[in-house]
Enzyme design. Structure first.
Site, PDB file in Angstrom:
ATOM      1  NE  ARG A  59      -7.044 -15.727 -12.461  1.00  0.00           N
ATOM      2  CZ  ARG A  59      -7.476 -16.831 -13.101  1.00  0.00           C
ATOM      3  NH1 ARG A  59      -8.483 -17.541 -12.619  1.00  0.00           N
ATOM      4  NH2 ARG A  59      -6.893 -17.217 -14.212  1.00  0.00           N
ATOM      5  CE1 TYR A  77     -13.143   5.192   2.538  1.00  0.00           C
ATOM      6  CE2 TYR A  77     -13.586   3.335   1.099  1.00  0.00           C
ATOM      7  CZ  TYR A  77     -12.771   4.378   1.496  1.00  0.00           C
ATOM      8  OH  TYR A  77     -11.587   4.590   0.856  1.00  0.00           O
ATOM      9  CE  LYS A  90      -9.777   0.891   6.215  1.00  0.00           C
ATOM     10  NZ  LYS A  90      -8.851   1.277   5.191  1.00  0.00           N
ATOM     11  CG  ASP A 101     -18.139  -2.174   5.547  1.00  0.00           C
ATOM     12  OD1 ASP A 101     -17.339  -2.604   6.409  1.00  0.00           O
ATOM     13  OD2 ASP A 101     -17.806  -1.374   4.651  1.00  0.00           O
TER      14      ASP A 101
HETATM   15  O1  P1T Z   1      -9.615   0.453   1.407  1.00  0.00           O
HETATM   16  P1  P1T Z   1     -10.225  -0.882   1.197  1.00  0.00           P
HETATM   17  O2  P1T Z   1      -9.472  -2.000   1.851  1.00  0.00           O
HETATM   18  O3  P1T Z   1     -10.569  -1.161  -0.230  1.00  0.00           O
HETATM   19  O4  P1T Z   1     -11.629  -0.861   2.002  1.00  0.00           O
HETATM   20  C1  P1T Z   1     -12.669   0.013   1.696  1.00  0.00           C
HETATM   21  C2  P1T Z   1     -13.527   0.290   2.910  1.00  0.00           C
HETATM   22  C3  P1T Z   1     -14.749  -0.342   3.028  1.00  0.00           C
HETATM   23  N1  P1T Z   1     -15.556  -0.143   4.091  1.00  0.00           N
HETATM   24  C4  P1T Z   1     -15.198   0.690   5.088  1.00  0.00           C
HETATM   25  C5  P1T Z   1     -16.133   0.896   6.235  1.00  0.00           C
HETATM   26  C6  P1T Z   1     -13.973   1.360   5.044  1.00  0.00           C
HETATM   27  O5  P1T Z   1     -13.666   2.172   6.049  1.00  0.00           O
HETATM   28  C7  P1T Z   1     -13.120   1.176   3.923  1.00  0.00           C
HETATM   29  C8  P1T Z   1     -11.842   1.918   3.773  1.00  0.00           C
HETATM   30  N2  P1T Z   1     -11.800   3.095   4.538  1.00  0.00           N
HETATM   31  C9  P1T Z   1     -10.803   4.004   4.590  1.00  0.00           C
HETATM   32  C10 P1T Z   1      -9.705   3.953   3.835  1.00  0.00           C
HETATM   33  C11 P1T Z   1     -11.033   5.118   5.524  1.00  0.00           C
HETATM   34  O6  P1T Z   1     -10.080   5.845   5.881  1.00  0.00           O
HETATM   35  O7  P1T Z   1     -12.179   5.296   5.959  1.00  0.00           O
END
Ligand code: P1T
Length: 393
Positions: free
Chosen positions: A47, A99, A196, A171
């Protein structure tokens, strides 16, 4: 100083000291042998630290021009770590087009923990300045926004945040460090959903924070002597939302092709955005590479490429949008983005359903809005798929 294309293969990557393995091994272990209590080789418990994770973090710091990088079990877990820098009564100024999951974390989780938020259109610098209060500790920006594809001037917002001694977190998920590096423009923290583009293969959920030590005192925001990165590292270990070594290995593998993937995503994104713009059944298109886009001049200044995300408005109602989305064959209808394969999303029903209707309407997130994550397929095939599905409406 190597260029980005070289860094994705070499920055922080050394043959493994045990056997000279060229690919970083997956250290699938939860714990590490100690010779005597407290006498170990730098690793105590996974961890806290894991060698596969360490290599990934070192490489990510190099890609974003950061002092330090830390990875988390999801993008949202990494945002939550930033929120944990703050205390009850602290105030955050955040963009009003975010988001859906970020919006939900801010509004329905962090507010219950006593944090205060003001949501503001980050293009309106006077409004951002007016939103700053003596207790504002953090400014949170997404650029381009998800799904509005609105661009925010990172350097300008950094000055406003720093005037008030607040940290600026950006972000950078939509762009990847290949296309945009906010720390070079004055941000203090960059956050990525590595689910992503960074991983790029739609097979891992992970988040990251890249940190530049702020050039101003943090006051009571952090406990400890060694800076922001150290405090966030403390939070990463204390909260424990860390990714496993196998996922770290997969992201390390994905990053090796980040530059070549992004070149193709950028090329396909612009081709398809231009083609959609001339389509008679499309009302309007948002993509920073379009010369008509309101963010285009800013994009040329602060980005190195325009990316593979496109938001467009169909000349139709919800039923028409549904028909279009059901008729696509190459574009998969799914949440998420940034994979080598093309995806399509209906934000109002899917990724942004947690944003209240009133807010959605205010930021123009309507039922005819469609979001594309353009993959690395042949652009002509993707356009043929879109054209056939549009003609099914
Ligand atoms: O899904 P996660 O890895 O927890 O990330 C969240 C997140 C944060 N910031 C942005 C700009 C994002 O696009 C996302 C996740 N977005 C999607 C799942 C989506 O389809 O837009």
């Amino acid at each position: 100083m190597s260029r980005f294309e070289t860094k994705v293969l070499h920055a922080g990557i050394e043959p493994d000291p045990v056997a000279g393995a060229v690919m970083t091994p997956i250290y699938q272990t939860s714990t590490y042998a100690q010779k005597s209590p407290g006498e170990h080789q730098g690793y105590e418990y996974s961890r806290t630290d894991n060698p596969t994770r360490t290599v990934l973090q070192t490489q990510l710091a190099a890609l974003e021009s950061a002092d330090r990088a830390l990875v988390f079990s999801s993008g949202l877990a990494s945002i939550d770590a930033v929120l944990n820098l703050l205390k009850v009564g602290d105030h955050i100024v955040a963009g009003d087009d975010l988001y859906g999951g970020t919006f939900r974390l801010f509004n329905r989780v962090a507010k219950n923990r006593g944090l205060e938020f003001t949501f503001v259109d980050m293009r309106d610098h006077a409004a951002v300045r007016e939103s700053m209060r003596p207790n504002t500790k953090l400014v949170w920006v997404e650029t381009p926004t998800n799904p509005g594809m609105v661009l925010v001037d990172i350097a300008a917002i950094a000055s406003i945040a720093h005037e008030g001694s607040a940290l600026l977190a950006v972000d950078n998920t939509f762009m990847s460090p290949y296309n945009q590096r906010p720390l070079e423009l004055g941000a203090d923290i960059v956050m990525h959903s590595m689910t992503k583009w960074l991983n790029g293969h739609s097979d891992v959920v992970m988040g990251a924070l890249m940190i530049k030590e702020p050039g101003f005192p943090l006051g009571d925001r952090y406990v400890g002597e060694n800076g922001l990165g150290d405090r966030l590292k403390f939070l990463q270990n204390s909260i424990g939302a860390v990714p496993g070594p196998h996922d770290c290995f997969l992201v390390l593998r994905g990053i090796k092709t980040l530059a070549v993937r992004m070149q193709r995503h950028n090329e396909n994104g612009l081709k398809i955005a231009k083609w959609l713009q001339s389509h008679p059944r499309v009302e309007s298109v948002r993509h920073p590479g379009l010369t008509t886009d309101p963010g285009h001049e800013l994009a040329k200044r602060q980005m190195h490429g325009f990316g593979g995300m496109i938001t467009f408005f169909l000349k139709s109602d919800l039923a028409g949008a549904r028909r279009f989305l059901e008729s696509l064959e190459l574009f998969t209808l799914a949440e998420s983005l940034g994979g080598v394969e093309s995806l399509v999303d209906h934000p109002a029903i899917m990724t942004h359903a947690s944003v209240p209707l009133e807010t959605r309407l205010k930021i123009g997130l309507t039922d005819n809005l469609v979001r594309l994550s353009v993959g690395i397929e042949h652009a002509e095939d993707l356009m043929a798929d879109l054209d056939r599905a549009i003609n099914c409406i």
